[in-house]
Design an enzyme around this catalytic site. Structure first.
Site, short mmCIF file in Angstrom:
data_model
loop_
_atom_site.label_atom_id
_atom_site.label_comp_id
_atom_site.label_asym_id
_atom_site.label_seq_id
_atom_site.Cartn_x
_atom_site.Cartn_y
_atom_site.Cartn_z
N ASP A 12 -6.38 13.96 10.49
CA ASP A 12 -6.76 12.53 10.21
C ASP A 12 -7.52 11.92 9.02
OD1 ASP A 12 -6.69 10.77 12.61
OD2 ASP A 12 -8.98 11.35 13.44
N VAL A 13 -6.90 12.97 7.93
CA VAL A 13 -7.58 12.94 6.76
C VAL A 13 -6.90 11.88 5.75
CG1 VAL A 13 -7.68 15.23 5.55
CG2 VAL A 13 -5.83 14.29 5.64
N THR A 16 -0.98 10.19 6.88
CA THR A 16 -0.05 8.92 7.37
C THR A 16 -0.04 8.12 6.57
OG1 THR A 16 0.29 9.81 9.55
CG2 THR A 16 1.41 6.99 9.06
N LYS A 37 8.20 12.37 10.27
CA LYS A 37 7.86 12.68 11.07
C LYS A 37 8.35 14.14 12.61
CE LYS A 37 2.61 13.58 12.76
NZ LYS A 37 1.52 13.71 11.71
N ASP A 53 2.63 7.24 14.22
CA ASP A 53 2.89 7.70 12.96
C ASP A 53 4.31 7.57 11.96
OD1 ASP A 53 0.45 9.04 12.64
OD2 ASP A 53 0.61 10.87 11.88
N GLU A 114 5.69 13.98 6.70
CA GLU A 114 4.09 14.60 6.66
C GLU A 114 4.45 15.48 7.82
OE1 GLU A 114 2.22 11.29 8.60
OE2 GLU A 114 0.57 12.24 9.31
N GLY A 115 3.46 15.92 7.39
CA GLY A 115 2.23 17.68 8.17
C GLY A 115 2.00 17.25 9.34
N MET A 116 1.57 18.69 10.33
CA MET A 116 1.13 17.99 11.43
C MET A 116 -0.09 18.75 11.19
SD MET A 116 4.06 18.42 11.51
CE MET A 116 4.39 20.16 12.56
N PRO A 202 -9.59 5.15 -2.95
CA PRO A 202 -10.54 4.30 -2.03
C PRO A 202 -10.19 4.19 -0.75
CG PRO A 202 -9.38 2.91 -3.64
CD PRO A 202 -8.60 3.67 -3.79
N1 LIG Z 1 -7.90 4.96 2.31
C1 LIG Z 1 -7.92 4.42 2.68
N2 LIG Z 1 -8.56 3.08 3.49
C2 LIG Z 1 -8.54 2.40 4.90
N3 LIG Z 1 -8.26 2.98 5.98
C3 LIG Z 1 -7.87 4.56 5.43
C4 LIG Z 1 -7.82 4.98 4.73
N4 LIG Z 1 -7.04 6.40 4.54
C5 LIG Z 1 -6.60 6.88 6.04
N5 LIG Z 1 -7.05 5.33 6.56
C6 LIG Z 1 -7.42 5.21 8.15
O1 LIG Z 1 -8.12 6.27 9.62
C7 LIG Z 1 -7.08 7.17 9.48
C8 LIG Z 1 -6.58 7.71 9.62
O2 LIG Z 1 -5.61 8.29 8.90
P1 LIG Z 1 -4.06 8.89 9.02
O3 LIG Z 1 -3.98 8.68 10.55
O4 LIG Z 1 -3.28 8.86 7.72
O5 LIG Z 1 -4.28 10.58 9.32
P2 LIG Z 1 -3.25 11.32 8.90
O6 LIG Z 1 -4.14 12.73 8.79
O7 LIG Z 1 -2.32 11.20 9.13
O8 LIG Z 1 -4.03 11.60 10.79
P3 LIG Z 1 -2.87 12.68 11.59
O9 LIG Z 1 -3.03 14.56 11.38
O10 LIG Z 1 -2.99 12.20 13.04
O11 LIG Z 1 -1.23 12.65 11.62
C9 LIG Z 1 -6.40 5.48 10.32
O12 LIG Z 1 -6.98 4.20 10.93
C10 LIG Z 1 -5.46 5.40 8.38
O13 LIG Z 1 -5.84 4.15 9.16
MG LIG Z 2 -0.73 11.05 10.72
#
Ligand SMILES: Nc1ncnc2c1ncn2[C@@H]1O[C@H](COP(=O)(O)OP(=O)(O)OP(=O)(O)O)[C@@H](O)[C@H]1O
Ligand SMILES: [Mg+2]
Length: 227
Positions: A12-13, A16, A37, A53, A114-116, A202
């Protein structure tokens, strides 16, 4: 052209979202960028690819490779590949992932994988995301967030990369939380790590990928990263 594994300090960082922005920005340079992925988990989508993703990444990179190639394994529960496969009584096929990865590298000029979760997310007993990165022979771009605790996560991630002999090309700070200011975190990372921060992203309104890609084009020297 250089390919990258996009890792995160945690789930969730923004892996994706940032990978999709990178893919779109690279596309705009006229480069055929492939995405992957290797393992995906979570709620199965009703339309399109099973994994959201994978859908987001494929749309951003404007490719129509088969789902089997882009995402060899999907687990319909939110867990690591190790935990999900154990609970669903399914095998984990790392060789399939590596075979598909090699296939994709011949079909595209470069790859973003993309990692997990984080880099120590288990895939098999004694086989983590770090092992997958090594087997794919990829350099890493690390996505970190700004919430308090991220310095610990980032230092641990960099230490494990060193331990596994993984080359970290740069950090992208995803400024999505209250916590550290961009300035404080950048300065801490500069003091504490020997990995450069590529940029801070941002919070983007409506998660708009075009806005994100324009931001990335402005802040990151993509050509230096890729050529
Ligand atoms: N800079 C940003 N601005 C707005 N929304 C964001 C931003 N970064 C991430 N998000 C939102 O936060 C949520 C989590 O991001 P994301 O899904 O990319 O995380 P992830 O690291 O890929 O998670 P996972 O481990 O499940 O693959 C998503 O809904 C994404 O659209
Ligand atoms: Mg992801």
């Amino acid at each position: 052209l250089e390919s990258y594994f996009i890792a995160g300090t945690d789930t969730d960082v923004g892996k994706t979202f940032v990978t999709a922005g990178l893919a779109l920005a690279i596309r705009k340079l006229g480069i055929d960028v492939g995405i992957m992925k290797p393992f995906a988990a979570g709620t199965r989508q009703k339309n399109g690819f099973k994994s959201e993703d994978v859908q987001i990444l494929a749309d951003a990179a404007q490719i129509n490779d088969s789902e089997d190639l882009l995402n060899p394994q999907f687990f319909p529960i939110d867990a690591s590949p190790f935990t999900a496969s154990k609970n669903l009584n399914l095998g984990v096929d790392v060789n399939l992932v590596l075979t598909n990865f090699r296939k994709l590298t011949t079909m595209h000029e470069m790859m973003l994988v993309e990692g997990m979760g984080g880099i120590m997310t288990p895939i098999l007993k004694n086989y983590f995301v770090t092992n997958l990165i090594k087997d794919m022979k990829l350099d890493v771009i690390l996505i970190t967030r700004t919430r308090i605790g991220t310095v610990n996560h980032t230092i641990m991630t960099c230490a494990m990369c060193k331990h596994f002999g993984i080359s970290l090309r740069g950090i992208i700070i995803n400024n999505i939380d209250d916590g550290y200011s961009e300035k404080t975190l950048q300065s801490d990372f500069n003091d504490l790590l020997d990995v450069p921060t590529l940029c801070t992203i941002p919070k983007i309104a409506n998660r708009d990928l075009v806005t994100l890609s324009e931001y990335i084009e402005k802040k990151i020297d993509l050509k230096k990263l890729l050529f």
